[in-house]
Write an enzyme that holds these catalytic residues in place. Structure first.
Site, PDB file in Angstrom:
ATOM      1  CD  GLU A  30      -2.468   1.400   2.645  1.00  0.00           C
ATOM      2  OE1 GLU A  30      -3.151   0.473   3.088  1.00  0.00           O
ATOM      3  OE2 GLU A  30      -2.283   2.463   3.249  1.00  0.00           O
ATOM      4  CB  SER A  78      -6.495  -9.751   5.419  1.00  0.00           C
ATOM      5  OG  SER A  78      -5.492  -9.861   6.405  1.00  0.00           O
ATOM      6  CG  ASN A  86      -5.065  -5.731   9.246  1.00  0.00           C
ATOM      7  OD1 ASN A  86      -5.846  -6.259  10.004  1.00  0.00           O
ATOM      8  ND2 ASN A  86      -4.860  -6.186   8.009  1.00  0.00           N
TER       9      ASN A  86
HETATM   10  S1  SF4 Z   1     -11.515  -0.550   4.413  1.00  0.00           S
HETATM   11 FE1  SF4 Z   1     -10.006  -2.210   4.670  1.00  0.00          FE
HETATM   12  S2  SF4 Z   1      -8.926  -2.282   2.714  1.00  0.00           S
HETATM   13 FE2  SF4 Z   1      -9.932  -0.293   2.823  1.00  0.00          FE
HETATM   14  S3  SF4 Z   1      -8.399   1.055   3.694  1.00  0.00           S
HETATM   15 FE3  SF4 Z   1      -9.657   0.294   5.376  1.00  0.00          FE
HETATM   16  S4  SF4 Z   1      -8.509  -1.453   6.147  1.00  0.00           S
HETATM   17 FE4  SF4 Z   1      -7.707  -1.014   4.098  1.00  0.00          FE
END
Ligand code: SF4
Length: 294
Positions: A126, A261, A219
């Site tokens: 990211e 995830s 995360n």
């Molecule tokens: S909704 Fe999920 S994928 Fe999107 S920024 Fe937040 S943590 Fe990341």
């Protein structure tokens, strides 16, 4: 013995969306559907997706024309996007809209003349994707690195969506002394904030805490660190197979949370296994094992 599962445990909105988009692409996309990098950091979910016909590649040069490529929720740099387009691949973009907002913010900051600093892990996809949207990104991942930065007349700041809120607070306080003009966007995703807050609260209320999710998931690892900071008996596991019954010696309440995830079915397996352990008398508080908090 009670099991309390955090309300926010598991897939966030952006990951759920990316998985749905990818599954659709595997069914209807041109040629074979490839995901650039792991769609989510969970080995067994990856196996499930492979069984649906999807494949995963790390090297974009290995992709052949006439196929479909899925951009995962982390997003990519424009250079990557252009390369895939020029190669004649059908692009299915599952970049989380919240990550896209950061792409727009750094582009705007650069246009306004701000040097742009990204708080986050420079190796995380990211962060690499965000950094690729500007010419000279400064990426910082620790307070020590921040201390070493020079003074700036102006500075723009964004952060990785999964950044630890405590680190963000400290970093911004420090940067306020480093730049005469500081423009900060708090781009930590709400899904992250909620998960971190709930993890801290739950970990402080239970005897043992399990954090379920990939060991390579940024995360999930942060949730584990937060939990460990308030509850020494915190364990980061990827699946029920890693659970050691001795962890629950003398425990009356076990808390469970999971990274953004982690699929629901993996969390369910862990909770079911904890119930079984309780019923089998493997805990000192045997017998009463009930899910709560969700
Ligand atoms: S909704 Fe999920 S994928 Fe999107 S920024 Fe937040 S943590 Fe990341």
């Amino acid at each position: 013995m009670k099991i309390r599962v955090a309300k926010s445990a598991g897939f966030c909105w952006g990951v759920k969306r990316a998985v749905n988009i990818a599954v659709e692409a595997a069914k209807k996309g041109k040629g074979k559907a490839y995901c650039l990098g792991e769609l989510i950091h969970n080995k067994r979910e990856i196996e499930r997706l492979k069984a649906l016909g999807m494949d995963f590649v790390e090297d974009m040069e290995a992709l052949e024309t006439g196929n479909t490529v899925i951009i995962r929720s982390h997003g990519v740099a424009p250079q990557v996007f252009n390369y895939l387009k020029e190669k004649g691949l059908e692009i299915v973009d599952a970049t989380c809209p919240f990550v896209k907002e950061i792409h727009d913010k750094v582009t705007k900051l650069e246009k306004e003349g701000y040097p742009v600093l990204i708080l986050g892990n420079p190796k995380h996809p990211e962060v690499r994707g965000i950094a690729g949207h500007i010419k000279d990104p400064i990426i910082v991942n620790s307070l020590e690195e921040l201390e070493e930065l020079p003074q700036f007349s102006k500075l723009g700041v964004v952060c990785q969506t999964t950044l630890n809120m405590d680190f963000f607070r400290k970093a911004v306080s420090l940067l306020a002394l480093k730049a005469k003009e500081l423009k900060v966007y708090n781009t930590i995703c709400k899904a992250t904030t909620v998960r971190q807050k709930e993890t801290r609260e739950l970990a402080s209320q239970v005897d043992v805490m399990l954090i379920v999710g990939g060991k390579n998931s940024s995360n999930t690892t942060k949730l584990y660190q937060i939990s460990k900071s308030v509850n020494e008996r915190s364990y980061h596991i990827e699946s029920k197979e890693e659970i050691d019954p001795s962890w629950f010696e003398g425990a009356e309440v076990v808390g469970v949370t999971a990274g953004a995830s982690t699929p629901q079915w993996v969390i369910d397996e862990v909770v079911d296994y904890l119930r079984l352990l309780g019923e089998g008398g493997n805990w000192s508080g045997r017998g009463v094992c009930q899910a709560a908090g969700r």
